[in-house]
Design an enzyme around this catalytic site. Sequence first.
Site, PDB file in Angstrom:
ATOM      1  CG  ASP A 463      20.299 -90.813 -54.227  1.00 54.25           C
ATOM      2  OD1 ASP A 463      20.826 -90.898 -55.548  1.00 54.25           O
ATOM      3  OD2 ASP A 463      20.045 -91.488 -53.371  1.00 54.25           O
ATOM      4  CG  ASP A 528      21.521 -98.376 -54.537  1.00 54.65           C
ATOM      5  OD1 ASP A 528      22.242 -97.999 -53.832  1.00 54.65           O
ATOM      6  OD2 ASP A 528      20.408 -97.994 -54.899  1.00 54.65           O
TER       7      ASP A 528
HETATM    8  C1  DGJ Z   1      19.480 -94.557 -53.872  1.00 55.02           C
HETATM    9  C2  DGJ Z   1      20.830 -94.864 -53.365  1.00 55.02           C
HETATM   10  O1  DGJ Z   1      21.840 -95.569 -54.262  1.00 55.02           O
HETATM   11  C3  DGJ Z   1      20.830 -95.617 -52.102  1.00 55.02           C
HETATM   12  O2  DGJ Z   1      22.091 -95.542 -51.474  1.00 55.02           O
HETATM   13  C4  DGJ Z   1      19.810 -94.966 -51.240  1.00 55.02           C
HETATM   14  O3  DGJ Z   1      20.276 -93.668 -50.781  1.00 55.02           O
HETATM   15  C5  DGJ Z   1      18.344 -94.688 -51.828  1.00 55.02           C
HETATM   16  N1  DGJ Z   1      18.624 -93.967 -52.998  1.00 55.02           N
HETATM   17  C6  DGJ Z   1      17.524 -93.699 -50.931  1.00 55.02           C
HETATM   18  O4  DGJ Z   1      16.555 -93.468 -51.494  1.00 55.02           O
END
Ligand code: DGJ
Length: 709
Positions: A463, A528
């Site tokens: 990430d 998300d």
């Molecule tokens: C952002 C990501 O897009 C989510 O899927 C998740 O992994 C969060 N970060 C975790 O902090």
Amino acid sequence: MTGRGASGAGPAALDSPITAPSHLHLSGHGTSLILDLPDDGPPRWQYWGPKLRDGTAPRHSAEHSLPTFSLEHPVPCSLMPGFGLGWFGPSGLRAHRQGQHFTQSFATTQVTKDEAGTTATIVLADTVAEIEITIKLCIDPRTDVLTISTALSNLGQAPLDVDWLAAAVIVLPPMAARVRAFGGRHAAEWQVTEDEIGGAQWHRATNEGMTSHTAFPGAIVLTRTADAHQGLAFGAQLAWSGNHQQTINRLDDFRCQWMLGEAFAPGEVRLAPHATLRAPDVLAAVSRDGVNGVATKFHAAIRARGPGLGRSPRPVHLNTWEAMYFGHELSQLISLADAAADLGVERFVLDDGWFNGRDHDRRGLGDWHADKVKYPDGLSPLVRHVTSLGMQFGLWVEPEMVNPDSDLYRAHPDWVLRVAGRPDATARHQLVLDLSRSDVTDHLFTVLSDLLQSESISYLKWDHNRALTAAGNAAGTASYRQQIHCAYALLDRLRAAFPDVEIEACAAGGGRIDAGISLRTHRFWPSDNLDALSRIPIQQGFLHFFPPERMGAHVGAAPAHATGRIQNIDFRAAVALQGHFGLELDPRQLTLSDRAALKRWISFYKAHRDILHADIRTGRADDGLVWHASGTADRWLLIVYRLSPPARAQAPRLPLPFAIRDADYELTLCHPHGGGALQRLGGDALAEIGITLPRMAAQSACIYLGTRA
Ligand code: DGJ
């Protein structure tokens, strides 16, 4: 190979008869690129489009006109238009040596072409500015996609300050009319905009130090009559994960000059004597089959560039984020894993919340060892349990970041990107590590290697949850591009050490999706936002440039955490079928019937993932319908989504432009009725008249399997 020496002749007199210029013709199976090779300057983009039989194109007439009060020797747009010496449009290069040598103009010193006629390398030189530019053009015979690779060398004795170097200068024909581009924000990625290409410059850029949610580094240009399925369309995308910009300029002769490249910060690129600056590759595709034709070629190119997808077919995921957030408890995770395995999940990915002190997003980033309270015996018990259930184990990390409230930051407060005198601007309470420091990347390589060696972890979700602000390195100079190159190097180093570990690129959802990082990662997390209605345009945006098997597509909870909207399990699952299928929910919270339905959808995905991850076509139809077809000419799945309630009394007909006209198809309705009746239809009837859809409620889907009879 054929070679061409340095040109000695001066500029050709404009009123002299037009002699046949020498040409360079490259071709793929469906594309021709023709460049003029004039004696008086760099090659000129003459034609790029559907393949021409003999590789000649008439010269563009505007090159021969001489308006009054203009330069005696006007300078046309070229493959690398210089600054200040007669080309008055946007330059491909802006560079100087402390204010000197600010003009550039290039002569062609070498052109080489391979025997197959697919690749050429052109060397351009400016002996006054002491600069050499090498441009490699390659049409991949497998994919028909043109890759343009540009490198600038400083041949002088003094450093060269480079403010801009176009990674590609593409010239489109006058009929280029509209540009389709993508941008958005967190949880609303890949929003489409379509602009007329008028007289004013079209410009998209970001300075966020990452590919960004705001502006994707690429676009699709359409001619007036082109649509999703037919008509001439052009696409280009920059293989780069940092600051970028692209411009389209209507030229005097109505053609369009399209440039894509990195956006440099002030003073960021000072090229030492004899050093070379390599621009990111640009992938460019042209098709007479509209937007889908361009997308199909991009998919092939992204697949061909790698990395290979390891253990294909793509396994069903469960990602713990929306099921658990930071509240990890071993017993809960074990029962979540049991529930996942029971549904048929094949890869269990432990998201954020597992490492030291990570009870919320204000603490812990940088301390990559299991939290002692949540995991008193480390990750091993959970990893063992997950793998004993036959699932792969994946782990979330965010290596490029650090929370000020972390042991790593307390030990090394000097390891972050910053500019003296400027505040440390946090985003999601985190700062960015300075990857240009080898002690930082060595440390990250060591901690990540330790994790991968100590546990049976076969997958990393990598990430990157913030944009870069004052990205100064230890020398106090801008380090945005260096940061990306060092992140790439770290990924490359890890991949070399752990070739079987797959990596997912995530950046607060879809903030780092591009053809640069796709060389080193196996999957993207596009957003998300798991709301199925929101997700359709996000996924369809993504699919313009990247293939479906690279697109994480999960079934989320209802109500959707991002929007609060409720959709039934069938619709959510049918939307997730567009990509690499997974779950982003807690199956233990589902009703029995939803669980049973989800189990059926997982089986359906497994039975059809070979065709779900083949060629795809997407489209819209009247009255609130969008569709997604995937597969081969012989066997395909058609998923039709109804987004809004029908406004018409009659069930609509959906023509299928991808059907092969002289083929016969057997159609089975797989959903909603599961194994529904067979119909036999001709491809011409499917293309011209279409199928009559069943009655569908808003936010529902139907799925057909078509097989060639
Ligand atoms: C952002 C990501 O897009 C989510 O899927 C998740 O992994 C969060 N970060 C975790 O902090």
